[in-house]
Design an enzyme around this catalytic site. Structure first.
Site, PDB file in Angstrom:
ATOM      1  N   CYS A  65     -72.489 -60.537 -25.686  1.00  0.00           N
ATOM      2  CA  CYS A  65     -71.888 -61.379 -24.634  1.00  0.00           C
ATOM      3  C   CYS A  65     -72.712 -61.317 -23.348  1.00  0.00           C
ATOM      4  O   CYS A  65     -72.735 -60.292 -22.668  1.00  0.00           O
ATOM      5  CB  CYS A  65     -70.454 -60.901 -24.395  1.00  0.00           C
ATOM      6  SG  CYS A  65     -69.660 -61.638 -22.960  1.00  0.00           S
ATOM      7  N   CYS A  68     -70.744 -60.537 -20.164  1.00  0.00           N
ATOM      8  CA  CYS A  68     -70.340 -59.122 -20.169  1.00  0.00           C
ATOM      9  C   CYS A  68     -71.466 -58.250 -19.606  1.00  0.00           C
ATOM     10  O   CYS A  68     -71.216 -57.301 -18.863  1.00  0.00           O
ATOM     11  CB  CYS A  68     -70.007 -58.648 -21.579  1.00  0.00           C
ATOM     12  SG  CYS A  68     -68.608 -59.498 -22.345  1.00  0.00           S
TER      13      CYS A  68
END
Length: 149
Positions: A65, A68
């Site tokens: 991600c 993230c």
């Protein structure tokens, strides 16, 4: 990954082992400085790690991600700046999908704030550092009450 983290003291440089603890906040074993409380949890350690005497910020993330990876250093800076006032638990949702489902995590990154075992607030998406600080601050104990823990 679970059970024990190692954190370098920002004051004296000593490496300190941190174990799950329901009471108190981590301090350097050498100089007593409050330590940033950042741990990685898995399915087995998660419930023990989210039990703490200070608010717990859970960072639901995954290695693939991109957003993230943008949020992670911000969360780590906040944990260092707010040492003694909060704990950060990082959870890779790919390794613990049942915990992500328990908290109804539909997309990542998600930052979830827990206090006394219950969800207080959540922030979905990659927020800039200033927004994250403003979101988090009202939920943290005062510096004086945190330092006595």
């Amino acid at each position: 990954m679970a059970g024990q983290a190692t954190v370098k003291c920002p004051n004296c440089g000593r490496r300190n082992r941190l174990r799950p603890a329901a009471e108190g906040v981590p301090r350097c074993a050498v100089c007593g400085t409050l330590l940033p409380w950042i741990v990685e949890a898995d399915s087995e350690s998660f419930d023990a790690e989210i039990t703490a005497s200070v608010p717990v910020l859970i960072d639901f993330w995954a290695p693939w991600c991109g957003p993230c990876r943008m949020v992670s250093p911000v969360v780590e800076r906040l944990a260092a700046a707010e040492a003694g006032r909060m704990k950060v638990v990082k959870l890779d949702i790919d390794r613990a999908p049942e915990i992500a489902a328990r908290y109804d995590v539909q997309g990542i990154p998600v930052l979830l704030l827990i206090r006394d075992g219950g969800e207080v607030d959540r922030l979905v998406g990659a927020a800039p550092e200033g927004q994250l600080r403003r979101w988090l601050e009202p939920h943290l104990p005062t510096t004086e009450s945190a330092a006595s823990g």
